[in-house]
Scaffold this motif. Structure first.
Motif, PDB file in Angstrom:
ATOM      1  N   ASN A 147     -70.100 -36.781  98.459  1.00  0.00           N
ATOM      2  CA  ASN A 147     -69.776 -37.651  97.335  1.00  0.00           C
ATOM      3  C   ASN A 147     -69.331 -36.776  96.171  1.00  0.00           C
ATOM      4  OD1 ASN A 147     -70.739 -40.507  98.191  1.00  0.00           O
ATOM      5  ND2 ASN A 147     -72.431 -39.162  98.782  1.00  0.00           N
ATOM      6  N   GLU A 148     -68.028 -36.682  96.008  1.00  0.00           N
ATOM      7  CA  GLU A 148     -67.438 -35.810  95.001  1.00  0.00           C
ATOM      8  C   GLU A 148     -67.512 -36.456  93.610  1.00  0.00           C
ATOM      9  OE1 GLU A 148     -66.850 -32.912  95.829  1.00  0.00           O
ATOM     10  OE2 GLU A 148     -65.731 -32.698  97.697  1.00  0.00           O
ATOM     11  N   PRO A 149     -67.321 -35.655  92.551  1.00  0.00           N
ATOM     12  CA  PRO A 149     -67.298 -36.234  91.201  1.00  0.00           C
ATOM     13  C   PRO A 149     -66.365 -37.436  91.126  1.00  0.00           C
ATOM     14  CG  PRO A 149     -67.305 -33.859  91.061  1.00  0.00           C
ATOM     15  CD  PRO A 149     -67.180 -34.195  92.517  1.00  0.00           C
ATOM     16  N   GLY A 150     -66.843 -38.488  90.469  1.00  0.00           N
ATOM     17  CA  GLY A 150     -66.108 -39.744  90.383  1.00  0.00           C
ATOM     18  C   GLY A 150     -66.580 -40.777  91.379  1.00  0.00           C
ATOM     19  N   SER A 151     -67.447 -40.401  92.318  1.00  0.00           N
ATOM     20  CA  SER A 151     -67.941 -41.358  93.312  1.00  0.00           C
ATOM     21  C   SER A 151     -68.757 -42.457  92.638  1.00  0.00           C
ATOM     22  CB  SER A 151     -68.810 -40.646  94.360  1.00  0.00           C
ATOM     23  OG  SER A 151     -68.045 -39.742  95.130  1.00  0.00           O
ATOM     24  N   ASP A 152     -68.551 -43.661  93.106  1.00  0.00           N
ATOM     25  CA  ASP A 152     -69.248 -44.828  92.565  1.00  0.00           C
ATOM     26  C   ASP A 152     -70.710 -44.796  93.000  1.00  0.00           C
ATOM     27  OD1 ASP A 152     -70.179 -47.514  92.021  1.00  0.00           O
ATOM     28  OD2 ASP A 152     -68.096 -48.187  92.051  1.00  0.00           O
ATOM     29  N   PHE A 153     -71.615 -45.047  92.062  1.00  0.00           N
ATOM     30  CA  PHE A 153     -73.039 -45.086  92.407  1.00  0.00           C
ATOM     31  C   PHE A 153     -73.352 -46.202  93.397  1.00  0.00           C
ATOM     32  CE2 PHE A 153     -74.468 -43.058  88.120  1.00  0.00           C
ATOM     33  CZ  PHE A 153     -74.138 -41.802  88.609  1.00  0.00           C
ATOM     34  N   ARG A 154     -72.457 -47.180  93.528  1.00  0.00           N
ATOM     35  CA  ARG A 154     -72.679 -48.296  94.467  1.00  0.00           C
ATOM     36  C   ARG A 154     -72.090 -48.017  95.844  1.00  0.00           C
ATOM     37  NH1 ARG A 154     -69.653 -52.486  90.707  1.00  0.00           N
ATOM     38  NH2 ARG A 154     -68.293 -50.635  90.752  1.00  0.00           N
ATOM     39  N   SER A 155     -71.539 -46.839  96.050  1.00  0.00           N
ATOM     40  CA  SER A 155     -70.804 -46.551  97.281  1.00  0.00           C
ATOM     41  C   SER A 155     -71.712 -46.492  98.505  1.00  0.00           C
ATOM     42  CB  SER A 155     -70.036 -45.232  97.146  1.00  0.00           C
ATOM     43  OG  SER A 155     -70.924 -44.160  96.862  1.00  0.00           O
TER      44      SER A 155
END
Length: 257
Positions: A142-150
């Motif tokens: 999960n790279e920077p910018g990944s949604d916490f809801r992913s």
């Protein structure tokens, strides 16, 4: 959050392995989330010792990987399924069929990601998730910018991640550009989480993740919201922490040989 600061990787691995053993004790069919990379290796070595001694039971253990590269051949040494069999399953005597990894070779990686998310759910969820942290603050891929809801999905790897992982390949161009990774919401659903980091190169990411703002710019910062997070660091990885900012967090120093 409880932060354990240890003198080196061997001591860290031994105590983290004991933590895992105790956390899964009494769980009838435990599910352990496993990670690749250099940080978990001392933990797996210590778990193998405990399994050999008969204190860590593996007969009913099921393991689910955080992630897998997309597009590597089945027999590639750096395919994460193969890495986990070498570093984790084989030393502990765990049946290969009990180790679950996203199918990065599927012709439809997105469908494979959805199937993997369902498989975690059908297994009853993850009892304890082992995590490392990337220098840019990623957990899993999960790279920077990944949604916490992913949820589990196909992700594009950041250039910095590919550069960091190039040491495992003949050259950088061989590093895959995509992976299937558990999402941040998937990781946060684990009933307990255990974050491990060693070395000075991880110190700034550790500091930001544990004491900085919770932001998608640094995905690991979401772990501050996990209700059952334990952190194991060596002295170098902990070197950037301002202990004055950790007044509400238990910090344990263990410098015994």
């Amino acid at each position: 959050m409880i932060i354990h600061i240890l003198p080196g990787a061997e001591r860290l691995g031994a105590l983290a392995a004991r933590h895992i053993e105790v956390a899964l004790l009494g769980v009838r069919r435990p599910v352990l989330g496993v990670a690749t990379g250099s940080s978990p290796e001392p933990v797996y070595a210590a778990l193998a010792d405990r399994a050999s001694a008969g204190t860590f039971r593996v007969d009913s253990l099921r393991a689910f990987a955080l992630d897998e590269y997309v597009g590597l051949p089945d027999d590639h040494a750096e395919r994460y399924r193969n890495v986990l069999l070498r570093a984790f399953a084989d030393p502990l005597g765990i049946d290969d069929r009990s180790v679950h990894v996203p199918d990065g070779g599927d012709a439809d990686p997105s469908a494979a990601a959805e199937a993997y998310e369902r498989a975690i759910h059908l297994a009853g969820g993850i009892d304890l998730q082992l995590l490392g942290i990337g220098r840019n603050g990623h957990i899993g891929f999960n790279e920077p910018g990944s949604d916490f809801r992913s949820l589990t999905r196909v992700v594009e790897l950041a250039d910095s991640t590919r550069v960091a992982n190039a040491r495992f390949f003949a050259d950088r161009d061989e590093v895959p550009r995509h992976s299937i990774s558990q999402g941040l919401a998937t990781i946060m659903r684990a009933r307990a989480a255990l974050l491990i980091a060693t070395g000075a190169a991880k110190a700034e990411a550790v500091r930001a993740a544990l004491t900085g703002p919770v932001t998608t710019d640094l995905p690991a910062s979401v772990l501050q919201r996990h209700p059952a997070l334990s952190v194991y660091l060596d002295g170098e990885a902990a070197s950037a922490l301002d202990l004055h900012l950790l007044e509400s967090i238990a910090v344990v120093h263990d410098w015994r040989a």
